[in-house]
Design an enzyme around this catalytic site. Structure first.
Site: not given
Ligand code: IMP
Length: 194
Positions: A7, A11, A68, A147, A149-150, A175
């Protein structure tokens, strides 16, 4: 022991460092000047997590973690799923939320879950760790924290969206933290076995 996280997000790196504690040195792509865009072209969360972990391991030889995450909505056949970040517009949280709410407009089934899959790769192979949090999708946005879909996700046994909770409250049940806890347990049990 050093663990390289796939990453650029400081954060995320710090969150993992805090959970792992000072016996582990957590590094990230920026520490190695790895600036290629990693092609997340897997068909599952697992594949995408593995692609990221493999990229880091191949470039550095260090034990590496790829992750992911996404939102899985039952009535949408699992969408947005692995497309969560770019469902309507690339990293455009507002557009992505609008699309999900529009698709669920007349849908009584609001069940959904967030999922994180971590892939840990070192010289001995790969291990996967999964965390989920189940809940329901609201019919409008609530709250301005967090951030993605929270603002439209209410976890089971709560009556607030993730965006209405304090970050530490969300982190306790998220999660991401569930997957990280399993990873930490694995590291500790493996250390015990050495
Ligand atoms: P990433 O794989 O952590 O970059 O998550 C991919 C996408 O899933 C993010 O851009 C969000 O749209 C959604 N997402 C993942 N985790 C969260 C969360 O904790 N809250 C809200 N949206 C999430």
């Amino acid at each position: 022991m050093e663990i390289l996280i796939a990453t650029h997000n400081l954060h995320k790196k710090e969150e993992i460092q805090q959970i792992l504690g000072s016996e582990y040195i957590v590094t990230s792509l920026s520490d190695y000047n790895l600036n290629d865009e990693i092609q997340e072209n897997g068909k599952t969360f697992q594949e995408n997590a593995r692609i990221k972990a493999e990229y880091c391991f191949e470039k550095t030889g260090k034990p590496s973690v790829g992750d992911d995450s996404g939102l899985v909505v039952e009535a949408l056949g699992g969408r947005p799923g692995i497309l969560s970040a770019r469902y309507a517009g690339n990293h455009n949280f507002k557009k992505n939320i609008e699309k999900v709410l529009e698709e669920l407009k007349d849908e009584p089934n609001r069940r959904a879950y967030f999922i994180t899959v971590l892939c840990f790769k070192d010289q001995d192979g790969e291990h996967y760790f999964e965390g989920r949090v189940y809940g329901n999708i609201t019919s409008e946005v609530f709250g301005d924290g967090g951030f993605g879909y929270d603002p439209i996700f209410i976890p089971d046994e709560y009556n607030l969206t993730f965006a209405q909770m304090l970050p530490e409250e969300k982190n306790k049940i998220s999660h991401r933290s569930a997957a990280l806890k399993k990873f930490v347990e694995f590291l500790y049990s493996r250390r015990g076995a050495l």
